[in-house]
Design a protein around this motif. Structure first.
Motif, short mmCIF file in Angstrom:
data_model
loop_
_atom_site.label_atom_id
_atom_site.label_comp_id
_atom_site.label_asym_id
_atom_site.label_seq_id
_atom_site.Cartn_x
_atom_site.Cartn_y
_atom_site.Cartn_z
N MET A 141 0.82 -1.20 0.00
CA MET A 141 0.00 0.00 0.00
C MET A 141 0.86 1.26 0.00
O MET A 141 0.52 2.25 -0.67
CB MET A 141 -0.94 0.00 1.21
CG MET A 141 -1.94 1.14 1.18
SD MET A 141 -3.16 0.99 -0.16
CE MET A 141 -4.38 -0.06 0.65
N LEU A 142 1.96 1.26 0.72
CA LEU A 142 2.86 2.41 0.69
C LEU A 142 3.36 2.67 -0.73
O LEU A 142 3.41 3.82 -1.18
CB LEU A 142 4.04 2.19 1.63
CG LEU A 142 3.75 2.29 3.13
CD1 LEU A 142 4.94 1.81 3.95
CD2 LEU A 142 3.40 3.73 3.52
N ALA A 143 3.72 1.59 -1.42
CA ALA A 143 4.16 1.74 -2.80
C ALA A 143 3.04 2.30 -3.68
O ALA A 143 3.29 3.13 -4.56
CB ALA A 143 4.65 0.40 -3.34
N GLU A 144 1.81 1.85 -3.45
CA GLU A 144 0.67 2.35 -4.21
C GLU A 144 0.42 3.82 -3.92
O GLU A 144 0.11 4.61 -4.83
CB GLU A 144 -0.57 1.53 -3.88
CG GLU A 144 -1.81 1.93 -4.65
CD GLU A 144 -1.71 1.63 -6.15
OE1 GLU A 144 -2.50 2.21 -6.91
OE2 GLU A 144 -0.86 0.81 -6.54
N MET A 145 0.56 4.22 -2.67
CA MET A 145 0.38 5.63 -2.31
C MET A 145 1.38 6.51 -3.04
O MET A 145 1.04 7.57 -3.57
CB MET A 145 0.51 5.78 -0.79
CG MET A 145 -0.60 5.12 0.00
SD MET A 145 -0.25 5.01 1.77
CE MET A 145 -0.31 6.71 2.24
N LEU A 164 10.27 -1.57 10.32
CA LEU A 164 10.28 -1.82 8.89
C LEU A 164 9.40 -0.86 8.10
O LEU A 164 9.82 -0.32 7.06
CB LEU A 164 9.87 -3.26 8.60
CG LEU A 164 9.69 -3.64 7.13
CD1 LEU A 164 10.99 -3.43 6.35
CD2 LEU A 164 9.21 -5.09 7.00
N LEU A 165 8.16 -0.63 8.55
CA LEU A 165 7.27 0.23 7.78
C LEU A 165 7.75 1.68 7.78
O LEU A 165 7.61 2.38 6.77
CB LEU A 165 5.84 0.12 8.32
CG LEU A 165 5.20 -1.26 8.18
CD1 LEU A 165 3.78 -1.24 8.73
CD2 LEU A 165 5.19 -1.72 6.71
N HIS A 171 12.13 5.49 2.67
CA HIS A 171 12.72 5.24 1.34
C HIS A 171 11.89 5.91 0.25
O HIS A 171 12.44 6.49 -0.70
CB HIS A 171 12.82 3.74 1.08
CG HIS A 171 13.20 3.41 -0.32
ND1 HIS A 171 14.48 3.59 -0.81
CD2 HIS A 171 12.47 2.92 -1.37
CE1 HIS A 171 14.53 3.23 -2.08
NE2 HIS A 171 13.32 2.81 -2.44
N LEU A 172 10.57 5.83 0.38
CA LEU A 172 9.70 6.42 -0.63
C LEU A 172 9.67 7.94 -0.56
O LEU A 172 9.54 8.61 -1.59
CB LEU A 172 8.29 5.85 -0.47
CG LEU A 172 8.14 4.35 -0.72
CD1 LEU A 172 6.74 3.89 -0.34
CD2 LEU A 172 8.44 4.00 -2.17
N TRP A 173 9.77 8.49 0.63
CA TRP A 173 9.77 9.94 0.83
C TRP A 173 11.01 10.31 1.65
O TRP A 173 10.94 10.59 2.85
CB TRP A 173 8.49 10.36 1.55
CG TRP A 173 7.26 10.09 0.73
CD1 TRP A 173 6.78 10.83 -0.31
CD2 TRP A 173 6.35 8.98 0.88
NE1 TRP A 173 5.63 10.27 -0.81
CE2 TRP A 173 5.35 9.13 -0.12
CE3 TRP A 173 6.30 7.88 1.74
CZ2 TRP A 173 4.29 8.23 -0.26
CZ3 TRP A 173 5.27 6.98 1.58
CH2 TRP A 173 4.27 7.15 0.60
N PRO A 174 12.18 10.31 1.02
CA PRO A 174 13.45 10.40 1.75
C PRO A 174 13.70 11.72 2.48
O PRO A 174 14.56 11.76 3.36
CB PRO A 174 14.50 10.17 0.65
CG PRO A 174 13.81 10.51 -0.62
CD PRO A 174 12.37 10.15 -0.42
N ARG A 175 12.98 12.76 2.16
CA ARG A 175 13.20 14.05 2.82
C ARG A 175 12.19 14.31 3.93
O ARG A 175 12.16 15.39 4.51
CB ARG A 175 13.15 15.18 1.79
CG ARG A 175 14.18 15.00 0.68
CD ARG A 175 14.26 16.21 -0.23
NE ARG A 175 14.73 17.40 0.48
CZ ARG A 175 14.96 18.57 -0.11
NH1 ARG A 175 14.76 18.69 -1.42
NH2 ARG A 175 15.36 19.61 0.59
#
Length: 318
Positions: A141-145, A164-165, A171-175
């Motif tokens: 779901m994080l990847a889908e978001m 982990l989450l 990783h998806l929103w590194p800043r």
């Protein structure tokens, strides 16, 4: 945990008992429950297992039996050797791949490739090595978001377990400014060790993870660092319902809440609680018997073509 009680029953009966457990507000949380199928080729035959740090009393057995509407089926009681059963249960589990994430225990090799983020998560007393359907579903779901354009500058992972989450969201929103919390003090060193193992920066600045021990949102730092664009909570249905008003207040208008840890049979109750708190469904995933929900808080003004005070319905067809 040195003792275990096991009760065998059909899947729907065991699942109903787990739901009753979450609704039992006077439950003794020294008794830890889990339900599972007894074998892969017998998906409808389940067992309810209860672990205790002491020899079960008559009251302990009665409390477990009371979870079954028609009374518990035959229960077995056994004394266990002195072993870390939580860690043991998570060993030798196969790696998983969800979206851009490859998650594995140290017994398996890392993987590298374009767009792939590898995480090594050792088995530990903290929940969340990635193999459970709820954790894996949250990664998906994080990847889908991210794929749907969600913008996250400030995130919180409540009930983080292994971290982990939170790592995946970073990783998806590194800043993004990132905060992780758990009610269990054992999780703090686990998260920090896992962060170091996986090259996740810790600290108080954007792009770094801050770890706190807190009960729900009842922590000064969690409150001070909010409101959040994204709040993740992979816990249990009962606490999710109870925390709906707090979670809603902690999220910005237009922000997202990712919920997991609830059975599909509990979804209606959870969604109703969040609807009352001003959130609506953006998307859902079902993994086995578990639901993973992406909820959006109603925004003020126009959001992606929606009317004032409303959110677009992104749940259709997925």
């Amino acid at each position: 945990m040195s003792w275990k009680i096991t009760a065998f029953a059909p899947r729907d009966i065991v699942q109903a008992a787990l739901v009753a457990h979450e609704d039992a507000f006077d439950w003794d949380y020294d008794i830890v429950l889990a339900g599972s199928e007894i074998a892969e080729d017998k998906p409808e035959e389940w067992q309810l297992e209860a672990w205790l740090p002491r020899k079960p009393t008559r009251a302990d057995k009665a409390a477990i039996a009371a979870l079954f509407e028609a009374g518990a089926p035959g229960m077995t009681v056994e004394k266990l050797p002195e072993t870390d059963w939580v860690t043991l249960s998570q060993q030798d589990v196969a790696p998983i791949r969800e979206g851009p994430f490859h998650v594995h225990t140290p017994e398996y090799p890392a993987k590298d490739g374009p767009g792939l983020r590898d995480f090594t998560i050792p088995a530990s007393q903290a929940f969340g090595t990635g193999q459970h359907e709820t954790t894996a579903g949250c990664l998906a779901m994080l990847a889908e978001m991210k794929a749907r354009g969600a913008l996250v500058r400030n995130l919180a992972d409540i009930g983080t377990g292994t971290g982990l989450l939170a790592f995946a969201a970073m990783h998806l929103w590194p800043r993004a400014l990132a905060t992780a919390s758990d009610i269990d003090a054992v999780c703090a060193p686990v998260v920090l060790d896992n962060a170091a193992l996986n090259g996740v920066a810790t600290g108080a600045r954007a792009g770094e993870l801050t770890m706190v021990i807190a009960d729900g949102m009842a922590d000064p730092l969690l409150k001070a660092r909010g409101p959040y664009d994204l709040l993740i909570a992979n816990i249990l249905a009962g606490p999710l319902v109870e925390l709906a008003p707090d979670f809603s207040r902690a999220v910005l208008p237009g922000g997202s809440i990712l919920l997991a840890g609830l059975l599909a049979t509990q979804e209606r109750k959870v969604r109703a609680a969040y609807a009352r708190a001003g959130l609506r469904l953006a998307a859902r995933i079902q993994r086995g018997d578990w639901s993973i929900l992406w909820l959006r808080k109603r925004a003020y003004g126009r959001v992606r073509g929606s009317r004032v005070g409303q959110m677009p319905d992104w749940s259709r067809g997925w």
